[in-house]
Each structure stands twice: as structure tokens, then as C-alpha cells.
Design a protein around this motif. Structure first.
Motif, PDB file in Angstrom:
ATOM      1  N   ARG A 166       0.821  -1.203   0.000  1.00 42.16           N
ATOM      2  CA  ARG A 166       0.000   0.000   0.000  1.00 42.16           C
ATOM      3  C   ARG A 166       0.861   1.263   0.000  1.00 42.16           C
ATOM      4  O   ARG A 166       0.552   2.244  -0.699  1.00 42.16           O
ATOM      5  N   ARG A 167       1.946   1.248   0.769  1.00 44.22           N
ATOM      6  CA  ARG A 167       2.839   2.421   0.800  1.00 44.22           C
ATOM      7  C   ARG A 167       3.482   2.651  -0.555  1.00 44.22           C
ATOM      8  O   ARG A 167       3.605   3.788  -1.010  1.00 44.22           O
ATOM      9  N   ARG A 168       3.906   1.581  -1.231  1.00 43.89           N
ATOM     10  CA  ARG A 168       4.555   1.715  -2.527  1.00 43.89           C
ATOM     11  C   ARG A 168       3.556   2.195  -3.586  1.00 43.89           C
ATOM     12  O   ARG A 168       3.901   2.990  -4.470  1.00 43.89           O
ATOM     13  N   LEU A 169       2.316   1.686  -3.517  1.00 41.45           N
ATOM     14  CA  LEU A 169       1.294   2.126  -4.460  1.00 41.45           C
ATOM     15  C   LEU A 169       0.946   3.604  -4.243  1.00 41.45           C
ATOM     16  O   LEU A 169       0.711   4.349  -5.196  1.00 41.45           O
ATOM     17  N   ALA A 170       0.926   4.001  -2.970  1.00 42.47           N
ATOM     18  CA  ALA A 170       0.615   5.398  -2.653  1.00 42.47           C
ATOM     19  C   ALA A 170       1.725   6.333  -3.126  1.00 42.47           C
ATOM     20  O   ALA A 170       1.482   7.472  -3.519  1.00 42.47           O
TER      21      ALA A 170
END
Length: 498
Positions: free
Chosen positions: A493-497
Motif C-alpha cells: 500500500r505504501r509503494r502504491l501510494a
């Protein structure tokens, strides 16, 4: 057919005047606990654990089940009238319930919450009645390797699910495993971690640890936090407690959908009441013919989440009774109560303690009726209880804890342990370490050690036996998924954000 006959025998036992009285007391206490902000069902059951030395197991667990179900009912009262959920499963109810109260429809909000709780609680108990024996039949094939893998799954599940950090959960679990090794080694007869104290030769008393962590620790934390529930505005009880035909029409489908969310999710190792209540709320918002009312006091937004909350309470009992896996802090404390009676929840429970289990299940049906009768007529009393000064509650909790522990053992040493674990509980609460993994580790460590040793003896020291046996390997795989999936999901989720 045998299950139906066992359930009828359970009803015969649960309807005995003494057992019925314990069930009534549990329902009343549970509703009281749900109403009072900051006082959780886990804390209340922990306070009552010293009674296990005096009260028969059947009566005690009927009362505990009443407290658990009652808290799920009572939490809606503060959510609706005070906008302060009494327990975590009622958080979503506050979104629409308090808005209904501000529009002069507090009575209807409380009514749909109570009736929905009854409907969903009954559906959840029916599911528990019919599905639990199937789970038990499958689990009777377990050998020592499967039991060890199941306990690893229990330990990982409660550590990974409860709390906001897997690392903190595992640290708490490690402390519990360490505490569970205190006492005499059953294989060698040698004392471990006793520091020369004879009082520790039999291990740490589970009741003392639980009451210290949950009751004393929680009271110290709430007192330190200075929570004052009186600062919030208590809405007046307005509007009729009777639902109109339109209210019924908008509520009954939400009750059923909420129950269908609540039970299966509550029964999962990563279950609980928070997820199904949120799913129920968003489902009702999506399907409603009156979407403009959401955020302004939509009755479906109260009916669905409250139904999901109570069905999840029944779902949590499924893995606890059939597999010995606690998926909530309250279930972990109930596991410690079984330990206090020398009873091990799991596949053998239905055969070794069949009368107790079926009486407990029958009492859930009866408790749902008692709670429906209690909740609406006594709602005025519950509102008045919100005015109790919080410091009185904290002082009362500590006094009852000391009296219970000392009265059960007549040991000043245990009172010292109570405050030692109370301070540990305060520190854990202060820095957001979940206490339930510590309790589960303390209880399961000796049993897991025995199962591990037995499996290694049978396999002649082959550690791969826990992974090569199909059922044991499956349980280990599920444990690994629960352990590594949450941090990996957060990383993705952090990388996608970004």
C-alpha cells in the motif's frame, strides 16, 4: 440427531433455576459493562475470575457468556445517546445512532439495535449449534504434531490480529511464553525460573496474571489518562420505543445481512466485530433506498452494524470451543477460565465436557431473550449509570481485584504479583502492546511444549514432521500467512501510494 438431543439436554440444564439466575446476572452485568465507557467485557470477566474457585464451571461459563453477549447489546446505548461506544464493536453504530438521537429518534434507534441484536444473536447461535460439531469431527483426527501446529496458529493469530502492530503482538506473546515456562518442568522435574520461591513451583497463577493485566492495568491506565465521560453530552431518551411499519421494513433486511457478515468473520482467526460492522454499514449505505439519510441518521446504519456485532460475538465462540483458538481479548480470558477449571478447549471438549458445552450453547438462546427483555425497559437506568464519576469506577475495580485474588488464595505473595502484572499491564496499555497474546502464551506454552516433545519422540527427532503431515502443514501455512500478510500488505500500500 445426537446433536439435537444434546442441545435439548443443554436446555434442561440451562433452565434450572440456579443456572438461569447466573445467566440473568451475566446478562445484566454485561449490559452494564457495555453501557459504561472504558469498562470492557474482558475487564469484567477478569475481575470475576476468582469466583472460579467457588462456583461450578457450568454456572460460571453461562454467566461469562451472558456478560459477553450483554456487552455487545449494551454498547449501543452509549453509542446512540452519548456518541461514545462502550466497546469496539459499537463504534460504527455511533455514526448513525447518535444522529438519530439528535433528530429526536433515540427510542427507535435503541429499539432497532436491541431487536437486531436479538435476531442476529439467535442466528449466530444457530450457526454455532449446527457447525461446531462438524468442526469438532474434522479436528478429532489431530495427533501431537497437529495439536502443536494448531497452538502455533492460535499464538500467531492472537498476536498478529490483536493490536496495531505485529511486532508488539509478538513481543507480548514472547513474554507470555516465558511466563508459561515458570514452574516445574513436567519432563525432568526440575524447577524453572522460580528464583527459589516455593509459591512459583506450580507456575504463575493464571487468574492473578489476568486480573492484574486487564483489571488493575486498565484501571491504572484510565486513571492516568483522566478520561471523563461526563464531559460528553448525554442525549435525552426521545421518541417511541416502538418501530413503525416503515422502520420495520427498512431494518429487517439489514439485520439478516448483518448476521451473515458477523458470524463467519467473527469465527475467523483474524475476525472480531470491527470488520463485519464496517462491511455491514457500507453495504446498507450502498443498498439503501434512502442514501441521502446516511450521515443524518439512517436507521439501516444502526440495524445492520448492531446485528453484525452480535453475530460476531457468537462467531468468536466457534474457534474457542472447537479448536481452543481465542480471536479476541475476551475469548482469551475465557480460555484462562477454562484453564482454571482444568478444562482444555478444543476438539476433545465436546466429548469430555459435552454437558457443559451444550448447556452453554443453550444458555445463549435463553440469554438473547433475557437481553431483549432487559434492554428496552431498563434503558432509563442505563442512561443514569452514565453519570457515575469515573474515579469511583477505577477505585472499585482495584479494590475488587485485591479482594478477589487475596480471598481466593489467602496469599500476600499473589497480591504482590497482582500489582506487578498490573504495572506491566499499564505499561503495555500505555505503549499500545496488546495484553491478550501474553495471556494466550502463558496458557498454551506448557501444552504446546508437551505436544512438540511428543511429536518429536514419535518422529524420532524429525522437525519436518510439523510440515510434512498434511493437516499440520496446512495449519503452519495459515500461521505463516497471518504472520507475514499484514506487513506485506502495508508495504504494498505504501509503494502504491508513492
Amino acid at each position: 440427531m445426537q446433536g439435537f438431543e444434546a442441545l435439548l439436554a443443554g436446555f434442561a440444564s440451562a433452565l434450572q433455576p440456579t443456572t438461569l439466575l447466573w445467566g440473568f446476572a451475566g446478562c445484566f452485568l454485561g449490559t452494564l459493562v457495555g453501557v459504561l465507557p472504558g469498562i470492557s467485557p474482558a475487564l469484567t470477566i477478569a475481575l470475576l475470575l476468582p469466583l472460579t474457585y467457588q462456583v461450578p464451571a457450568t454456572s460460571m461459563f453461562v454467566m461469562f457468556a451472558g456478560i459477553y453477549y450483554g456487552a455487545a447489546y449494551g454498547g449501543s446505548t452509549t453509542s446512540i445517546l452519548l456518541n461514545t461506544p462502550g466497546e469496539s464493536g459499537s463504534v460504527v453504530t455511533a455514526l448513525e445512532g447518535n444522529k438519530m438521537a439528535r433528530r429526536g429518534r433515540a427510542g427507535q434507534a435503541l429499539a432497532t439495535a436491541a431487536i437486531g441484536s436479538f435476531v442476529a444473536g439467535t442466528i449466530g447461535t444457530l450457526a454455532l449449534t449446527f457447525f461446531a460439531p462438524w468442526v469438532v469431527q474434522a479436528a478429532l483426527a489431530f495427533g501431537p504434531a497437529e495439536y502443536f501446529s494448531l497452538m502455533v496458529l492460535s499464538l500467531v493469530a492472537v498476536s498478529a490480529v490483536l493490536g496495531n502492530s505485529v511486532l508488539r503482538g509478538l513481543i507480548s506473546l514472547f513474554l507470555g511464553l516465558l511466563a508459561g515456562l515458570v514452574g516445574i518442568d513436567l519432563q525432568t522435574g526440575q524447577p524453572r525460573f522460580t528464583f527459589g520461591r516455593a509459591e512459583l513451583l506450580d507456575g504463575l497463577e493464571v487468574t492473578v496474571v489476568v486480573v492484574g493485566l486487564f483489571a488493575v492495568g486498565e484501571a491504572l491506565y484510565l486513571a492516568w489518562q483522566g478520561r471523563e465521560s461526563r464531559n460528553a453530552e448525554v442525549m435525552k431518551l426521545t421518541g417511541s420505543l416502538r418501530l413503525s411499519r416503515q422502520d420495520w421494513g427498512r431494518s429487517w433486511k439489514a439485520w439478516l445481512r448483518g448476521a451473515l457478515y458477523g458470524f463467519p468473520i467473527g469465527a475467523m482467526p483474524a475476525g472480531g466485530a470491527e470488520l463485519p460492522t464496517m462491511l455491514s454499514y457500507y453495504t446498507e449505505r450502498k443498498l439503501s433506498n434512502h442514501p441521502e439519510e446516511f450521515g443524518q441518521g439512517a436507521i439501516e446504519g444502526v440495524a445492520g452494524p448492531e446485528a453484525a456485532n452480535n453475530a460476531a460475538a457468537a462467531g468468536v465462540l466457534m474457534p474457542l470451543l472447537t479448536l481452543g483458538i481465542p480471536t479476541s481479548a475476551t475469548a482469551a480470558i475465557m480460555l484462562s477460565a477454562f484453564e482454571g477449571y482444568g478444562i482444555q478447549p478444543g476438539p476433545q471438549l465436546f466429548t469430555q465436557q459435552g454437558a457443559l458445552v451444550w448447556t452453554l450453547i443453550a444458555s445463549l438462546y435463553i440469554g438473547n431473550v433475557i437481553l431483549l427483555i432487559l434492554n428496552l425497559p431498563l434503558v432509563g437506568l442505563w442512561v443514569k449509570l452514565l453519570k457515575i464519576p469515573p474515579p469511583w469506577l477505577y477505585a472499585g475495580i482495584i479494590i475488587v481485584s485485591i479482594a478477589g485474588v487475596y480471598g481466593a488464595s489467602n496469599s500476600v505473595f499473589n497480591v504482590g504479583l497482582l500489582f506487578a502484572f498490573g504495572l506491566l499491564g499499564f505499561v503495555m496499555r500505555r505503549f499500545d502492546f496488546p495484553a491478550a497474546p501474553l495471556i494466550v502464551g502463558l496458557i498454551l506454552a506448557p501444552m504446546a511444549e508437551q505436544s512438540m516433545r511428543q511429536a518429536l519422540i514419535i518422529s524420532q527427532g524429525d522437525w519436518f514432521t510439523f510440515f510434512t503431515r498434511p493437516l499440520s502443514g496446512t495449519l503452519m501455512a495459515v500461521a505463516l500467512v497471518l504472520l507475514f500478510a499484514p506487513p506485506l500488505w502495508r508495504l504494498v500500500r505504501r509503494r502504491l501510494a508513492a
